[in-house]
Write a protein that holds these residues in place. Structure first.
Motif, PDB file in Angstrom:
ATOM      1  N   PHE A  95       0.807  -1.264   0.031  1.00 32.87           N
ATOM      2  CA  PHE A  95      -0.069  -0.042   0.010  1.00 32.87           C
ATOM      3  C   PHE A  95       0.944   1.096  -0.153  1.00 32.87           C
ATOM      4  O   PHE A  95       1.674   1.411   0.877  1.00 32.87           O
ATOM      5  CB  PHE A  95      -1.008  -0.012   1.181  1.00 32.87           C
ATOM      6  CG  PHE A  95      -1.793   1.134   1.063  1.00 32.87           C
ATOM      7  CD1 PHE A  95      -3.309   0.674   0.710  1.00 32.87           C
ATOM      8  CD2 PHE A  95      -1.795   2.411   1.879  1.00 32.87           C
ATOM      9  CE1 PHE A  95      -4.356   1.685   0.731  1.00 32.87           C
ATOM     10  CE2 PHE A  95      -2.677   3.455   1.403  1.00 32.87           C
ATOM     11  CZ  PHE A  95      -3.918   2.933   0.951  1.00 32.87           C
ATOM     12  N   VAL A 128      -0.134  -3.448  -6.151  1.00 32.07           N
ATOM     13  CA  VAL A 128       0.280  -2.152  -5.469  1.00 32.07           C
ATOM     14  C   VAL A 128      -1.117  -1.293  -5.247  1.00 32.07           C
ATOM     15  O   VAL A 128      -1.684  -0.988  -6.257  1.00 32.07           O
ATOM     16  CB  VAL A 128       1.469  -1.183  -5.776  1.00 32.07           C
ATOM     17  CG1 VAL A 128       1.550  -0.008  -5.099  1.00 32.07           C
ATOM     18  CG2 VAL A 128       2.752  -2.012  -5.896  1.00 32.07           C
ATOM     19  N   LEU A 129      -1.399  -0.759  -4.145  1.00 36.39           N
ATOM     20  CA  LEU A 129      -2.915  -0.077  -3.976  1.00 36.39           C
ATOM     21  C   LEU A 129      -2.202   1.319  -3.439  1.00 36.39           C
ATOM     22  O   LEU A 129      -1.265   1.578  -2.626  1.00 36.39           O
ATOM     23  CB  LEU A 129      -3.632  -0.850  -2.644  1.00 36.39           C
ATOM     24  CG  LEU A 129      -4.046  -2.132  -2.987  1.00 36.39           C
ATOM     25  CD1 LEU A 129      -5.109  -2.545  -1.768  1.00 36.39           C
ATOM     26  CD2 LEU A 129      -4.886  -2.104  -4.420  1.00 36.39           C
ATOM     27  N   LYS A 130      -2.897   2.341  -4.267  1.00 38.58           N
ATOM     28  CA  LYS A 130      -2.489   3.669  -3.765  1.00 38.58           C
ATOM     29  C   LYS A 130      -4.058   4.245  -3.101  1.00 38.58           C
ATOM     30  O   LYS A 130      -4.905   4.136  -3.399  1.00 38.58           O
ATOM     31  CB  LYS A 130      -2.322   4.328  -5.092  1.00 38.58           C
ATOM     32  CG  LYS A 130      -0.873   3.877  -5.688  1.00 38.58           C
ATOM     33  CD  LYS A 130      -0.252   4.888  -6.877  1.00 38.58           C
ATOM     34  CE  LYS A 130       0.670   3.896  -7.474  1.00 38.58           C
ATOM     35  NZ  LYS A 130       1.354   4.813  -8.442  1.00 38.58           N
ATOM     36  N   GLY A 131      -3.515   5.041  -2.170  1.00 35.33           N
ATOM     37  CA  GLY A 131      -4.754   5.568  -1.421  1.00 35.33           C
ATOM     38  C   GLY A 131      -4.194   6.505  -0.370  1.00 35.33           C
ATOM     39  O   GLY A 131      -3.165   7.051  -0.356  1.00 35.33           O
ATOM     40  N   VAL A 132      -4.996   6.641   0.735  1.00 37.96           N
ATOM     41  CA  VAL A 132      -4.624   7.078   2.098  1.00 37.96           C
ATOM     42  C   VAL A 132      -4.528   6.144   3.220  1.00 37.96           C
ATOM     43  O   VAL A 132      -5.517   5.244   3.239  1.00 37.96           O
ATOM     44  CB  VAL A 132      -5.681   8.292   2.449  1.00 37.96           C
ATOM     45  CG1 VAL A 132      -5.171   9.046   3.600  1.00 37.96           C
ATOM     46  CG2 VAL A 132      -5.860   9.067   1.373  1.00 37.96           C
ATOM     47  N   ALA A 134      -4.254   4.114   6.905  1.00 37.25           N
ATOM     48  CA  ALA A 134      -4.949   4.359   7.999  1.00 37.25           C
ATOM     49  C   ALA A 134      -4.480   5.402   8.830  1.00 37.25           C
ATOM     50  O   ALA A 134      -5.489   6.115   9.251  1.00 37.25           O
ATOM     51  CB  ALA A 134      -4.768   2.887   8.777  1.00 37.25           C
TER      52      ALA A 134
ATOM     53  N   LEU B 116      -9.517  -5.066   2.318  1.00 34.25           N
ATOM     54  CA  LEU B 116      -8.634  -4.260   3.184  1.00 34.25           C
ATOM     55  C   LEU B 116      -9.149  -3.900   4.395  1.00 34.25           C
ATOM     56  O   LEU B 116     -10.533  -3.838   4.403  1.00 34.25           O
ATOM     57  CB  LEU B 116      -8.271  -3.212   2.398  1.00 34.25           C
ATOM     58  CG  LEU B 116      -6.830  -2.966   1.560  1.00 34.25           C
ATOM     59  CD1 LEU B 116      -6.420  -1.736   1.046  1.00 34.25           C
ATOM     60  CD2 LEU B 116      -5.782  -3.487   2.501  1.00 34.25           C
ATOM     61  N   PRO B 117      -8.602  -3.533   5.453  1.00 36.77           N
ATOM     62  CA  PRO B 117      -9.179  -2.999   6.440  1.00 36.77           C
ATOM     63  C   PRO B 117      -9.833  -1.476   6.318  1.00 36.77           C
ATOM     64  O   PRO B 117      -9.149  -0.818   5.463  1.00 36.77           O
ATOM     65  CB  PRO B 117      -8.032  -2.671   7.459  1.00 36.77           C
ATOM     66  CG  PRO B 117      -6.995  -3.803   7.192  1.00 36.77           C
ATOM     67  CD  PRO B 117      -7.320  -3.807   5.650  1.00 36.77           C
ATOM     68  N   ALA B 119     -10.023   1.250   7.285  1.00 33.32           N
ATOM     69  CA  ALA B 119      -9.331   2.468   7.458  1.00 33.32           C
ATOM     70  C   ALA B 119      -8.541   2.693   6.407  1.00 33.32           C
ATOM     71  O   ALA B 119      -8.106   3.982   5.968  1.00 33.32           O
ATOM     72  CB  ALA B 119      -8.363   2.249   8.881  1.00 33.32           C
ATOM     73  N   PHE B 120      -8.225   1.908   5.573  1.00 35.94           N
ATOM     74  CA  PHE B 120      -7.428   2.295   4.293  1.00 35.94           C
ATOM     75  C   PHE B 120      -8.607   2.974   3.039  1.00 35.94           C
ATOM     76  O   PHE B 120      -9.533   2.349   2.948  1.00 35.94           O
ATOM     77  CB  PHE B 120      -6.961   1.043   3.724  1.00 35.94           C
ATOM     78  CG  PHE B 120      -5.754   0.633   4.356  1.00 35.94           C
ATOM     79  CD1 PHE B 120      -4.603   1.290   4.205  1.00 35.94           C
ATOM     80  CD2 PHE B 120      -5.685  -0.059   5.596  1.00 35.94           C
ATOM     81  CE1 PHE B 120      -3.256   0.912   4.875  1.00 35.94           C
ATOM     82  CE2 PHE B 120      -4.703  -0.468   6.085  1.00 35.94           C
ATOM     83  CZ  PHE B 120      -3.265   0.010   5.832  1.00 35.94           C
ATOM     84  N   GLN B 121      -8.091   4.106   2.690  1.00 39.76           N
ATOM     85  CA  GLN B 121      -9.193   4.580   1.333  1.00 39.76           C
ATOM     86  C   GLN B 121      -8.344   4.273   0.168  1.00 39.76           C
ATOM     87  O   GLN B 121      -7.434   4.955  -0.128  1.00 39.76           O
ATOM     88  CB  GLN B 121      -9.294   6.179   1.641  1.00 39.76           C
ATOM     89  CG  GLN B 121     -10.067   6.307   2.835  1.00 39.76           C
ATOM     90  CD  GLN B 121     -10.340   7.897   3.060  1.00 39.76           C
ATOM     91  OE1 GLN B 121     -10.025   8.643   2.106  1.00 39.76           O
ATOM     92  NE2 GLN B 121     -10.907   8.104   4.103  1.00 39.76           N
ATOM     93  N   VAL B 122      -8.607   3.490  -0.572  1.00 44.03           N
ATOM     94  CA  VAL B 122      -7.859   2.811  -2.069  1.00 44.03           C
ATOM     95  C   VAL B 122      -8.458   3.981  -2.909  1.00 44.03           C
ATOM     96  O   VAL B 122      -9.559   4.057  -3.140  1.00 44.03           O
ATOM     97  CB  VAL B 122      -8.392   1.581  -2.344  1.00 44.03           C
ATOM     98  CG1 VAL B 122      -7.619   1.136  -3.505  1.00 44.03           C
ATOM     99  CG2 VAL B 122      -7.734   0.519  -1.158  1.00 44.03           C
ATOM    100  N   GLN B 123      -7.474   4.414  -3.634  1.00 48.11           N
ATOM    101  CA  GLN B 123      -7.821   5.257  -4.740  1.00 48.11           C
ATOM    102  C   GLN B 123      -7.373   4.614  -6.070  1.00 48.11           C
ATOM    103  O   GLN B 123      -8.161   4.952  -7.043  1.00 48.11           O
ATOM    104  CB  GLN B 123      -7.010   6.737  -4.785  1.00 48.11           C
ATOM    105  CG  GLN B 123      -7.469   7.639  -3.672  1.00 48.11           C
ATOM    106  CD  GLN B 123      -6.371   8.745  -3.090  1.00 48.11           C
ATOM    107  OE1 GLN B 123      -5.163   8.658  -3.543  1.00 48.11           O
ATOM    108  NE2 GLN B 123      -6.808   9.601  -2.372  1.00 48.11           N
ATOM    109  N   GLU B 124      -6.339   3.850  -6.156  1.00 44.63           N
ATOM    110  CA  GLU B 124      -6.055   3.339  -7.246  1.00 44.63           C
ATOM    111  C   GLU B 124      -5.342   1.879  -7.080  1.00 44.63           C
ATOM    112  O   GLU B 124      -4.961   1.636  -5.939  1.00 44.63           O
ATOM    113  CB  GLU B 124      -4.817   4.429  -7.733  1.00 44.63           C
ATOM    114  CG  GLU B 124      -4.813   4.269  -9.274  1.00 44.63           C
ATOM    115  CD  GLU B 124      -3.764   5.137  -9.804  1.00 44.63           C
ATOM    116  OE1 GLU B 124      -3.724   6.407  -8.969  1.00 44.63           O
ATOM    117  OE2 GLU B 124      -2.812   4.793 -10.423  1.00 44.63           O
ATOM    118  N   THR B 125      -5.706   0.807  -8.179  1.00 43.35           N
ATOM    119  CA  THR B 125      -5.206  -0.322  -7.819  1.00 43.35           C
ATOM    120  C   THR B 125      -4.201  -0.811  -9.183  1.00 43.35           C
ATOM    121  O   THR B 125      -4.640  -0.491 -10.185  1.00 43.35           O
ATOM    122  CB  THR B 125      -6.188  -1.409  -7.742  1.00 43.35           C
ATOM    123  OG1 THR B 125      -7.104  -0.859  -6.560  1.00 43.35           O
ATOM    124  CG2 THR B 125      -5.615  -2.847  -7.431  1.00 43.35           C
TER     125      THR B 125
END
Ligand SMILES: [Mn+2]
Ligand SMILES: [Mn+2]
Ligand SMILES: [Zn+2]
Ligand SMILES: [Zn+2]
Lengths: 140, 140
Positions: A95, A128-132, A134, B116-117, B119-125
DNA sequence: GGGGCGATGCAATGGTATTGCATTGTTTCA
DNA sequence: TGAAACAATGCAATACCATTGCATCGCCCC
């Protein structure tokens, strides 16, 4: 032995040196994956090229794995215990947080099997995940 | 108009220019994803920086998507029809052949949902498989 | 103590991506 | 139609990141 990291290196067929023990220690202390520049900075004033070759040795010997997170610099993180240079077991998700720019291994999240036409021979999988992350989410 | 690509650009809010039409044409003709250097070479003697900015414009407008395949250079490929700059629909797998070094989109292979938990904010994979492609396998 | 060999450190190089800026081209409007 | 306004282009320069060459250093074994 003063350094408990020595055994770790020896187990991976890596000759322990002062520099290698330091790099390993830094990798163990950080929860996030580290770039070459990260390691260099955390070590104070170590030679960048030596750190580079240290990380390459670690990778070749199956002690760390490389993570290409799209940030421009390759990140490195310790492998899971069962890894060998031939058979990496790090089939987990990574991540990348676009806010703090930290990359983390998520060993608990396995990569699902991808149904591919049999003509393809898969050697390696990178998810690979992209984001914000925890932490950044809870702060905001 | 002589160029059928014009409509494609206009539909994506991109002012058509000679260079942009040429770059789009090259992207349409190739089955594999192309790096900046690839496009430059296929175009003959186009200015690299202009091609770079053209690809950036295409990316920003949702006409192409970037693929980080770990080869060192970012690859570009046409987006699927439904893509917008805000909501990319390219949730498909990419395959990088370590033999011919070509990267292909596999639109037929969707990326499975990753648990995913929260708490993660996924924007892109990004899911990149590395190995030997169908063509290289059949040759060997 | 000396030979052999791997590790280290500095310098130099290669490759990719990006920015600055002057110029060119195109559209807009008086 | 002609000039202003704006966008696109092309050359130069720069910023990183990664890698290689080579001389030196340090350690281990004889
Ligand atoms: Mn990992
Ligand atoms: Mn694609
Ligand atoms: Zn974060
Ligand atoms: Zn191939």
């Amino acid at each position: 032995m003063a350094h408990p990291q020595e055994d770790t290196l020896i187990a991976k067929q890596i000759t322990p040196t002062a520099m290698r023990l330091l790099v390993l220690e830094v990798l163990q202390q950080q929860s996030a994956a580290l770039s070459l520049a990260d390691v260099e900075q955390l070590l104070g004033h170590a030679d960048r090229i030596t750190v580079h070759r240290t990380l390459k040795t670690f990778t070749d010997k199956g002690l760390v794995h490389r993570i290409e997170d799209g940030s421009g610099a390759v990140k490195f993180a310790l492998c899971e215990p069962g890894c060998t240079p031939e058979h990496h077991q790090d089939l987990h998700v990574h991540f990348f947080c676009t806010q703090c720019r930290e990359t983390s291994c998520l060993p608990a999240v396995a990569i699902p099997a991808i149904p591919l036409p049999s003509a393809f021979q898969v050697q390696e999988t990178s998810l690979v995940l992209k984001g914000v992350c925890a932490r950044c989410t809870s702060i905001a």
